[in-house]
Design a protein around this motif. Structure first.
Motif, PDB file in Angstrom:
ATOM      1  N   MET A 119       0.819  -1.204   0.000  1.00  0.00           N
ATOM      2  CA  MET A 119       0.000   0.000   0.000  1.00  0.00           C
ATOM      3  C   MET A 119       0.858   1.262   0.000  1.00  0.00           C
ATOM      4  O   MET A 119       0.604   2.210  -0.755  1.00  0.00           O
ATOM      5  N   MET A 120       1.904   1.288   0.835  1.00  0.00           N
ATOM      6  CA  MET A 120       2.776   2.460   0.895  1.00  0.00           C
ATOM      7  C   MET A 120       3.500   2.672  -0.436  1.00  0.00           C
ATOM      8  O   MET A 120       3.649   3.821  -0.898  1.00  0.00           O
ATOM      9  N   GLN A 121       3.931   1.602  -1.077  1.00  0.00           N
ATOM     10  CA  GLN A 121       4.606   1.730  -2.364  1.00  0.00           C
ATOM     11  C   GLN A 121       3.640   2.212  -3.441  1.00  0.00           C
ATOM     12  O   GLN A 121       4.017   3.010  -4.309  1.00  0.00           O
ATOM     13  N   ALA A 122       2.385   1.761  -3.399  1.00  0.00           N
ATOM     14  CA  ALA A 122       1.382   2.246  -4.356  1.00  0.00           C
ATOM     15  C   ALA A 122       1.139   3.738  -4.163  1.00  0.00           C
ATOM     16  O   ALA A 122       1.011   4.489  -5.138  1.00  0.00           O
ATOM     17  N   HIS A 123       1.053   4.189  -2.911  1.00  0.00           N
ATOM     18  CA  HIS A 123       0.927   5.626  -2.649  1.00  0.00           C
ATOM     19  C   HIS A 123       2.124   6.381  -3.213  1.00  0.00           C
ATOM     20  O   HIS A 123       1.987   7.464  -3.791  1.00  0.00           O
ATOM     21  N   LEU A 124       3.307   5.826  -3.036  1.00  0.00           N
ATOM     22  CA  LEU A 124       4.519   6.486  -3.507  1.00  0.00           C
ATOM     23  C   LEU A 124       4.520   6.626  -5.023  1.00  0.00           C
ATOM     24  O   LEU A 124       4.917   7.669  -5.560  1.00  0.00           O
ATOM     25  N   ILE A 125       4.066   5.591  -5.731  1.00  0.00           N
ATOM     26  CA  ILE A 125       4.055   5.634  -7.194  1.00  0.00           C
ATOM     27  C   ILE A 125       2.987   6.592  -7.706  1.00  0.00           C
ATOM     28  O   ILE A 125       3.238   7.405  -8.603  1.00  0.00           O
ATOM     29  N   LEU A 126       1.801   6.517  -7.128  1.00  0.00           N
ATOM     30  CA  LEU A 126       0.672   7.296  -7.642  1.00  0.00           C
ATOM     31  C   LEU A 126       0.694   8.753  -7.192  1.00  0.00           C
ATOM     32  O   LEU A 126       0.186   9.629  -7.894  1.00  0.00           O
ATOM     33  N   ARG A 127       1.274   9.026  -6.025  1.00  0.00           N
ATOM     34  CA  ARG A 127       1.213  10.378  -5.483  1.00  0.00           C
ATOM     35  C   ARG A 127       2.575  10.981  -5.173  1.00  0.00           C
ATOM     36  O   ARG A 127       2.648  12.132  -4.762  1.00  0.00           O
ATOM     37  N   GLY A 128       3.634  10.226  -5.316  1.00  0.00           N
ATOM     38  CA  GLY A 128       4.962  10.761  -5.083  1.00  0.00           C
ATOM     39  C   GLY A 128       5.383  10.774  -3.632  1.00  0.00           C
ATOM     40  O   GLY A 128       6.556  11.016  -3.324  1.00  0.00           O
ATOM     41  N   ASN A 129       4.459  10.541  -2.712  1.00  0.00           N
ATOM     42  CA  ASN A 129       4.729  10.525  -1.280  1.00  0.00           C
ATOM     43  C   ASN A 129       3.934   9.405  -0.624  1.00  0.00           C
ATOM     44  O   ASN A 129       2.860   9.030  -1.107  1.00  0.00           O
ATOM     45  N   ALA A 130       4.460   8.889   0.468  1.00  0.00           N
ATOM     46  CA  ALA A 130       3.738   7.919   1.288  1.00  0.00           C
ATOM     47  C   ALA A 130       4.028   8.246   2.742  1.00  0.00           C
ATOM     48  O   ALA A 130       5.184   8.516   3.102  1.00  0.00           O
ATOM     49  N   TYR A 131       2.977   8.233   3.570  1.00  0.00           N
ATOM     50  CA  TYR A 131       3.116   8.641   4.961  1.00  0.00           C
ATOM     51  C   TYR A 131       2.561   7.566   5.889  1.00  0.00           C
ATOM     52  O   TYR A 131       1.573   6.898   5.569  1.00  0.00           O
ATOM     53  N   ALA A 132       3.215   7.438   7.041  1.00  0.00           N
ATOM     54  CA  ALA A 132       2.704   6.584   8.104  1.00  0.00           C
ATOM     55  C   ALA A 132       3.053   7.243   9.438  1.00  0.00           C
ATOM     56  O   ALA A 132       4.179   7.735   9.618  1.00  0.00           O
ATOM     57  N   MET A 133       2.090   7.272  10.339  1.00  0.00           N
ATOM     58  CA  MET A 133       2.328   7.828  11.663  1.00  0.00           C
ATOM     59  C   MET A 133       3.051   6.803  12.521  1.00  0.00           C
ATOM     60  O   MET A 133       2.670   5.625  12.569  1.00  0.00           O
ATOM     61  N   ILE A 134       4.120   7.233  13.188  1.00  0.00           N
ATOM     62  CA  ILE A 134       4.909   6.355  14.045  1.00  0.00           C
ATOM     63  C   ILE A 134       4.390   6.480  15.474  1.00  0.00           C
ATOM     64  O   ILE A 134       4.477   7.546  16.091  1.00  0.00           O
ATOM     65  N   VAL A 135       3.820   5.405  15.991  1.00  0.00           N
ATOM     66  CA  VAL A 135       3.350   5.375  17.376  1.00  0.00           C
ATOM     67  C   VAL A 135       4.471   4.783  18.221  1.00  0.00           C
ATOM     68  O   VAL A 135       4.851   3.629  18.038  1.00  0.00           O
ATOM     69  N   SER A 136       5.024   5.579  19.130  1.00  0.00           N
ATOM     70  CA  SER A 136       6.171   5.166  19.930  1.00  0.00           C
ATOM     71  C   SER A 136       5.816   5.061  21.401  1.00  0.00           C
ATOM     72  O   SER A 136       4.864   5.699  21.875  1.00  0.00           O
ATOM     73  N   SER A 137       6.578   4.261  22.096  1.00  0.00           N
ATOM     74  CA  SER A 137       6.464   4.135  23.544  1.00  0.00           C
ATOM     75  C   SER A 137       7.870   4.089  24.126  1.00  0.00           C
ATOM     76  O   SER A 137       8.671   3.237  23.730  1.00  0.00           O
ATOM     77  N   ARG A 138       8.156   5.047  25.011  1.00  0.00           N
ATOM     78  CA  ARG A 138       9.489   5.154  25.622  1.00  0.00           C
ATOM     79  C   ARG A 138      10.581   5.279  24.563  1.00  0.00           C
ATOM     80  O   ARG A 138      11.662   4.708  24.680  1.00  0.00           O
ATOM     81  N   GLY A 139      10.260   6.014  23.510  1.00  0.00           N
ATOM     82  CA  GLY A 139      11.237   6.266  22.468  1.00  0.00           C
ATOM     83  C   GLY A 139      11.421   5.154  21.466  1.00  0.00           C
ATOM     84  O   GLY A 139      12.252   5.280  20.554  1.00  0.00           O
ATOM     85  N   LEU A 140      10.649   4.074  21.573  1.00  0.00           N
ATOM     86  CA  LEU A 140      10.767   2.940  20.651  1.00  0.00           C
ATOM     87  C   LEU A 140       9.500   2.821  19.810  1.00  0.00           C
ATOM     88  O   LEU A 140       8.390   2.876  20.345  1.00  0.00           O
ATOM     89  N   PRO A 141       9.616   2.650  18.486  1.00  0.00           N
ATOM     90  CA  PRO A 141       8.427   2.535  17.624  1.00  0.00           C
ATOM     91  C   PRO A 141       7.657   1.252  17.907  1.00  0.00           C
ATOM     92  O   PRO A 141       8.245   0.173  17.986  1.00  0.00           O
ATOM     93  N   GLN A 142       6.331   1.385  18.050  1.00  0.00           N
ATOM     94  CA  GLN A 142       5.473   0.241  18.343  1.00  0.00           C
ATOM     95  C   GLN A 142       4.504  -0.074  17.208  1.00  0.00           C
ATOM     96  O   GLN A 142       4.147  -1.218  16.993  1.00  0.00           O
ATOM     97  N   GLU A 143       4.059   0.957  16.494  1.00  0.00           N
ATOM     98  CA  GLU A 143       3.099   0.781  15.403  1.00  0.00           C
ATOM     99  C   GLU A 143       3.381   1.797  14.314  1.00  0.00           C
ATOM    100  O   GLU A 143       3.957   2.863  14.569  1.00  0.00           O
ATOM    101  N   MET A 144       2.944   1.460  13.096  1.00  0.00           N
ATOM    102  CA  MET A 144       3.003   2.386  11.970  1.00  0.00           C
ATOM    103  C   MET A 144       1.610   2.463  11.360  1.00  0.00           C
ATOM    104  O   MET A 144       1.123   1.485  10.786  1.00  0.00           O
ATOM    105  N   ILE A 145       0.971   3.621  11.513  1.00  0.00           N
ATOM    106  CA  ILE A 145      -0.396   3.815  11.041  1.00  0.00           C
ATOM    107  C   ILE A 145      -0.362   4.565   9.718  1.00  0.00           C
ATOM    108  O   ILE A 145       0.067   5.727   9.672  1.00  0.00           O
ATOM    109  N   PRO A 146      -0.782   3.933   8.611  1.00  0.00           N
ATOM    110  CA  PRO A 146      -0.727   4.618   7.314  1.00  0.00           C
ATOM    111  C   PRO A 146      -1.666   5.808   7.267  1.00  0.00           C
ATOM    112  O   PRO A 146      -2.790   5.766   7.780  1.00  0.00           O
ATOM    113  N   LEU A 147      -1.204   6.898   6.653  1.00  0.00           N
ATOM    114  CA  LEU A 147      -1.992   8.113   6.454  1.00  0.00           C
ATOM    115  C   LEU A 147      -2.145   8.342   4.959  1.00  0.00           C
ATOM    116  O   LEU A 147      -1.169   8.251   4.207  1.00  0.00           O
TER     117      LEU A 147
END
Length: 427
Positions: A119-147
């Motif tokens: 999905m992120m690669q399709a966004h990158l091809i079709l729109r030139g950008n792909a975004y995902a929100m990084i959900v962190s806990s104590r400075g460590l990434p726990q989840e990546m939520i696509p935007l």
């Protein structure tokens, strides 16, 4: 308030505050509801052919869909490793690192790694950008939520830092820090925002959409005119009505399919060959397909266009290798460097690396030829080859040895003969 709640809301629902209506004197669109905002965000410009081209409508074109499927599939299916440098020559899998779990097991609560990367690669091809929100806990990434890229606005501050503004479905805007966003950028002209191939290929894609609509309309109305009906005299009004009804029933298909057309009052039929307009329409569709493949960096034969190529032989192989070198490698490098920057950060001993050997995973001949050469030259041991094939080590315990390269065979015997006091005599 947590980052998730800030972005997607939570708790009791809240009715958006009413907004004052006004008239835009500049001819723009006045947005007063969330649905109007949704439509405005996804709107695209109308091309010269009359077709409105957006990333979503572009995917209705077979060539665009095929190109996006091929390029996103490579990123989705290729194994992605998170490695740790033990010393200058030794590397190991960093399975204890949180990024390894995100990209190899579970990026978020509902997607698999392949789904997320595709999905992120399709966004990158079709729109030139792909975004995902990084959900962190104590400075460590726990989840990546696509935007969705259409809802994200990236700005660069005076201090050159980036800030992202995400527009929620209820119209509210939420600001995210640079450290909170995983941002893939394609071809860029300003170093911040990626440009979309759809933007520059808009006219070509619009022409393809218009051609498909034209073809559908023609076939809906009974395909192209293939014959001419000639009347010896003048056809009366009643005869004209009977003829029109008969033709409509004949072209309706169904039970009438394949039956002969009965003509009255001495009418005759003259068959027509394909017109020049028909031939030009078919050729223009072929040119559009090739142009779209060129814009999206995919060889035509990989989307089924083999008319000007042989389906087998070195020509196709060279084009496929060119695609891997210039298109697939570009995508893989973007992912690796973005993971290192946004997820791993300043940990110099940890890095992301795609296993490019997986490109020949489906070609058993090429794969085993590479293994044989690696064994002959002492690059791999038998157990390492077996591990790459997901097999256990050899039971005899001899699989860990490395074979000497062929050009060193007999080297030990030669050194023993040359160790004497007298120099070796020429033959």
């Amino acid at each position: 308030m947590s980052l998730w709640t800030r972005i997607f809301g939570g708790g009791a629902s809240r009715t958006p505050e009413p907004r004052a209506s006004f008239q835009d004197k500049g001819g723009g669109v006045v947005i007063s509801t969330s649905q109007e905002l949704e439509d405005a965000l996804r709107a695209g410009s109308v091309t010269a052919s009359g077709a409105r081209v957006t990333p979503d409508t572009a995917m209705r074109v077979a060539a665009v869909y095929a190109c996006v499927r091929v390029r996103s599939g490579i990123v989705a299916n290729m194994p992605l490793h998170i490695k740790r440098r033990v010393d200058a020559r030794t590397r190991e899998d960093a399975t204890d690192h949180p990024v390894w779990k995100l990209l190899r097991r579970k990026p978020n609560r509902w997607q698999t790694p392949a789904q997320f990367k595709r999905m992120m690669q399709a966004h990158l091809i079709l729109r030139g950008n792909a975004y995902a929100m990084i959900v962190s806990s104590r400075g460590l990434p726990q989840e990546m939520i696509p935007l969705h890229p259409d809802r994200v606005e990236c700005k660069q501050n005076d201090d050159l830092s980036l800030v992202y503004v995400y527009t929620r479905k209820d119209g509210r805007r939420v600001e995210l820090k640079q450290s909170e966003v995983f941002h893939l950028v394609g071809l860029t002209l300003d170093g911040v925002h990626g440009v979309s191939a759809i933007t520059y290929a808009r006219e070509t894609i619009g022409l393809s959409l218009a051609q498909e609509q034209h073809g559908a309309t023609v076939f809906k109305n009974g395909a192209r005119v293939s014959s001419v009906l000639t009347h010896p005299n003048k056809l009366g009004k009643e005869g004209l009505e009977f003829l029109r009804a008969s033709l409509d029933d004949y072209r309706a298909g169904g039970e009438s399919e394949g039956k002969a057309l009965i003509l009255e009052e001495g009418m005759s039929v003259t068959q027509l060959a394909m017109t020049s307009e028909d031939a030009e329409w078919i050729e223009s569709r072929k040119f559009s397909r090739t142009d779209i493949a060129m814009f999206l960096g995919v060889p035509p034969h990989m989307i089924g266009d083999t008319e000007k190529n042989t389906s087998w032989g070195t020509g196709i192989e060279s084009q496929t290798q060119g695609f891997i070198t210039f298109s697939a490698e570009d995508d893989l490098t973007i992912w690796e460097e973005t993971i290192n920057r946004d997820l791993i950060g300043d940990e110099a001993d940890v890095y992301a690396r795609f296993n490019r050997a997986a490109l020949v995973r489906g070609d058993i001949k090429a794969r085993w030829e590479a293994y044989v050469k690696a064994l002959q030259w002492g690059v791999y041991s038998p157990d390492e080859v077996r591990a790459l094939e997901d097999m256990n080590p050899r039971e005899d315990g001899q699989g860990g040895q490395y074979y000497d390269p062929p050009n060193t065979a007999g080297g030990a015997d030669k050194s023993e003969k040359d160790d004497g006091d007298e120099p070796a005599q020429p033959a």
